[in-house]
Design an enzyme around this catalytic site. Structure first.
Site, PDB file in Angstrom:
ATOM      1  N   TRP A 209      -5.357  -8.207 -11.888  1.00 15.72           N
ATOM      2  CA  TRP A 209      -6.001  -7.262 -10.975  1.00 15.72           C
ATOM      3  C   TRP A 209      -7.147  -6.521 -11.631  1.00 15.72           C
ATOM      4  O   TRP A 209      -8.177  -6.264 -10.990  1.00 15.72           O
ATOM      5  CB  TRP A 209      -4.978  -6.293 -10.386  1.00 15.72           C
ATOM      6  CG  TRP A 209      -4.093  -6.987  -9.392  1.00 15.72           C
ATOM      7  CD1 TRP A 209      -2.762  -7.218  -9.515  1.00 15.72           C
ATOM      8  CD2 TRP A 209      -4.502  -7.585  -8.146  1.00 15.72           C
ATOM      9  NE1 TRP A 209      -2.309  -7.920  -8.411  1.00 15.72           N
ATOM     10  CE2 TRP A 209      -3.350  -8.161  -7.565  1.00 15.72           C
ATOM     11  CE3 TRP A 209      -5.707  -7.706  -7.472  1.00 15.72           C
ATOM     12  CZ2 TRP A 209      -3.371  -8.829  -6.339  1.00 15.72           C
ATOM     13  CZ3 TRP A 209      -5.734  -8.368  -6.257  1.00 15.72           C
ATOM     14  CH2 TRP A 209      -4.581  -8.919  -5.698  1.00 15.72           C
TER      15      TRP A 209
ATOM     16  N   ASP B  88      -5.697   2.054 -10.524  1.00 13.73           N
ATOM     17  CA  ASP B  88      -5.215   1.211  -9.433  1.00 13.73           C
ATOM     18  C   ASP B  88      -3.692   1.186  -9.577  1.00 13.73           C
ATOM     19  O   ASP B  88      -3.162   0.509 -10.460  1.00 13.73           O
ATOM     20  CB  ASP B  88      -5.809  -0.197  -9.566  1.00 13.73           C
ATOM     21  CG  ASP B  88      -5.238  -1.173  -8.525  1.00 13.73           C
ATOM     22  OD1 ASP B  88      -4.378  -0.756  -7.716  1.00 13.73           O
ATOM     23  OD2 ASP B  88      -5.676  -2.341  -8.537  1.00 13.73           O
TER      24      ASP B  88
ATOM     25  N   LYS C  27       3.012  -2.572  -0.991  1.00 12.31           N
ATOM     26  CA  LYS C  27       3.986  -2.863  -2.042  1.00 12.31           C
ATOM     27  C   LYS C  27       5.071  -1.809  -2.093  1.00 12.31           C
ATOM     28  O   LYS C  27       6.238  -2.139  -2.102  1.00 12.31           O
ATOM     29  CB  LYS C  27       3.287  -2.990  -3.391  1.00 12.31           C
ATOM     30  CG  LYS C  27       2.665  -4.376  -3.527  1.00 12.31           C
ATOM     31  CD  LYS C  27       1.323  -4.428  -4.110  1.00 12.31           C
ATOM     32  CE  LYS C  27       0.738  -5.830  -3.929  1.00 12.31           C
ATOM     33  NZ  LYS C  27      -0.656  -5.884  -4.303  1.00 12.31           N
TER      34      LYS C  27
HETATM   35  C1  LIG Z   1      -1.821  -6.232  -4.473  1.00  4.76           C
HETATM   36  C2  LIG Z   1      -2.741  -5.543  -5.388  1.00  4.76           C
HETATM   37  C3  LIG Z   1      -4.107  -5.390  -5.069  1.00  4.76           C
HETATM   38  C4  LIG Z   1      -4.740  -6.003  -3.854  1.00  4.76           C
HETATM   39  O1  LIG Z   1      -4.352  -5.431  -2.704  1.00  4.76           O
HETATM   40  P1  LIG Z   1      -4.900  -5.947  -1.301  1.00  4.76           P
HETATM   41  O2  LIG Z   1      -4.406  -4.882  -0.408  1.00  4.76           O
HETATM   42  O3  LIG Z   1      -4.316  -7.296  -1.060  1.00  4.76           O
HETATM   43  O4  LIG Z   1      -6.371  -5.994  -1.362  1.00  4.76           O
HETATM   44  C5  LIG Z   1      -4.901  -4.690  -5.954  1.00  4.76           C
HETATM   45  N1  LIG Z   1      -4.388  -4.186  -7.098  1.00  4.76           N
HETATM   46  C6  LIG Z   1      -3.095  -4.319  -7.421  1.00  4.76           C
HETATM   47  C7  LIG Z   1      -2.580  -3.745  -8.699  1.00  4.76           C
HETATM   48  C8  LIG Z   1      -2.238  -5.005  -6.581  1.00  4.76           C
HETATM   49  O5  LIG Z   1      -0.937  -5.146  -6.905  1.00  4.76           O
END
Ligand SMILES: *Cc1c(COP(=O)(O)O)cnc(C)c1O
Length: 373
Positions: free
Chosen positions: A104, A180, A204
């Site tokens: 990521w 993030d 998530k």
């Molecule tokens: C899943 C995830 C993303 C991407 O998320 P989307 O909503 O699919 O764009 C970005 N960063 C991390 C750490 C993730 O786990």
């Protein structure tokens, strides 16, 4: 289905939602609190939805102890969208320091390069290009004049977690830290004195896909580049209390119910985030111990960098992958297949995964090893 009859869902995302929340959504689906409407059908500016939104914001602020000088924005675009929205809002077209710690953060760096000069403060890859350990913050090469420092605090695919947020000031950088935290938001407490901005896709750990949470310090709101679309401009979104345009109303409603569930959550004599954090610690310890004790399975991540949320593991004999997954499904253990870039298996055990789910997985791991080890 009752909770007991539902399988355990180890999906990395969109992921499991607490059973109590799903039941409540189903009870309220056709008529929210006597309004005669489903939440999906309400005006986002009406009295009913305003109360839902305000409660969600208040509960999240209380849960994560977000200080008053941070704004909570309910946005759209997902984690990947934020990879562009953050540099458009914060970079001023200047320098951005990025720590590469897995899949990521690579994507974040690639996207930020469209708007800013990206410098790699640390690349945690080993000689084989694998991400198995984090470089300590004291060894990061921070630029003197960076607009911000980007870190992915939980690498969902590789299974690495930054357990202690760095104090950038103490490391000689005045730049705000951007995290993030898509895949571990609300799984543990946050030291906001170290953070400038935190963002997370909801799907998530806090609710349905479509909602993106942005928690940003006041003084960072007004830096957007002119190319930034208005609907993604933090200042405009903050001024409009996340109603600059129609927000993802249903996802906000479900996330609000998850926040209420978390507030009432108790475990090991604790409540709220402290309780869920303790349960997350216990769940992860149980699974890592089982993997480490086995000669059939392995997790290759260094102990200090192991994620509590996403636990990738491998069967030493890859020919057993398919029988392992088929048997898991038969035992009510769903979505354990690893990400294609890493291979093997991955158990994502977010807040909504009960301890019983991890116990069921461990018992399946042990049985399978007895039969095939
Ligand atoms: C899943 C995830 C993303 C991407 O998320 P989307 O909503 O699919 O764009 C970005 N960063 C991390 C750490 C993730 O786990």
């Amino acid at each position: 289905m009752t909770q007991a009859s539902r399988p355990f869902n180890f999906s990395p995302g969109p992921a499991a939602i607490p059973h109590e929340v799903l039941s409540r959504v189903s009870e309220e689906m056709l008529d929210w609190h006597g309004s005669g409407m489903s939440v999906m059908e309400m005006s986002h500016r009406g009295r009913e939805f305003t109360s839902i939104y305000e409660a969600a914001e208040r509960d999240l602020r209380e849960l994560l102890q977000v200080p008053d000088h941070f704004r909570i924005l309910f946005m759209q675009g997902g984690g990947l969208g934020e990879n562009a929205i953050v540099p458009m809002n914060l970079s001023r077209g200047g320098i951005v320091d990025v720590v590469l710690s897995g899949t990521w953060s690579h994507k974040s760096a690639a996207e930020a390069r469209r708007y800013a000069e990206v410098r790699i403060a640390a690349d945690c890859a080993n000689a084989d290009g694998r991400y198995l350990d984090l470089i300590p913050a004291t060894d990061w090469q921070l630029s003197r004049d960076a607009a911000y420092v980007h870190v992915c605090s939980n690498e969902t695919i590789d299974g690495l977690e930054l357990h202690q947020l760095p104090d950038l000031k103490a490391l000689g950088s005045d730049a705000p830290l951007v995290i993030d935290c898509s895949s571990h938001v609300a799984s543990r407490s946050v030291d906001w004195s170290k953070v400038g901005l935190a963002f997370a896709g909801a799907q998530k750990n806090i609710g349905p896909a479509g909602l993106t949470l942005v928690i940003v310090r006041d003084d960072l709101l007004d830096r957007a580049l002119p190319i930034c679309p208005s609907a993604f401009n933090y200042q405009l979104v903050a001024q409009a209390e996340s109603m600059f345009n129609t927000p993802p109303t249903f996802a906000i409603y479900v996330a609000g119910l998850v926040f209420q569930w978390l507030k009432g959550f108790s475990y090991a004599g604790k409540t709220g985030v402290a309780a869920i954090e303790q349960r997350n610690i216990d769940k992860a310890a149980l699974l890592y111990q089982a993997l480490d004790a086995s000669s059939l399975y392995e997790n290759r991540v260094a102990a200090r960098s192991r994620s509590r949320m996403n636990i990738p593991f491998f069967l030493r004999d890859e020919r057993l992958n398919e029988p392992f997954l088929a048997g898991a499904r038969d035992h009510g253990l769903l979505q354990l297949k690893g990400h294609k870039s890493v291979g093997g298996m991955r158990a994502s055990i977010y807040n909504a995964m009960p301890l019983e789910g991890v116990q069921a997985l461990v018992s399946y791991l042990n049985d399978f090893e007895k039969r095939h080890g």
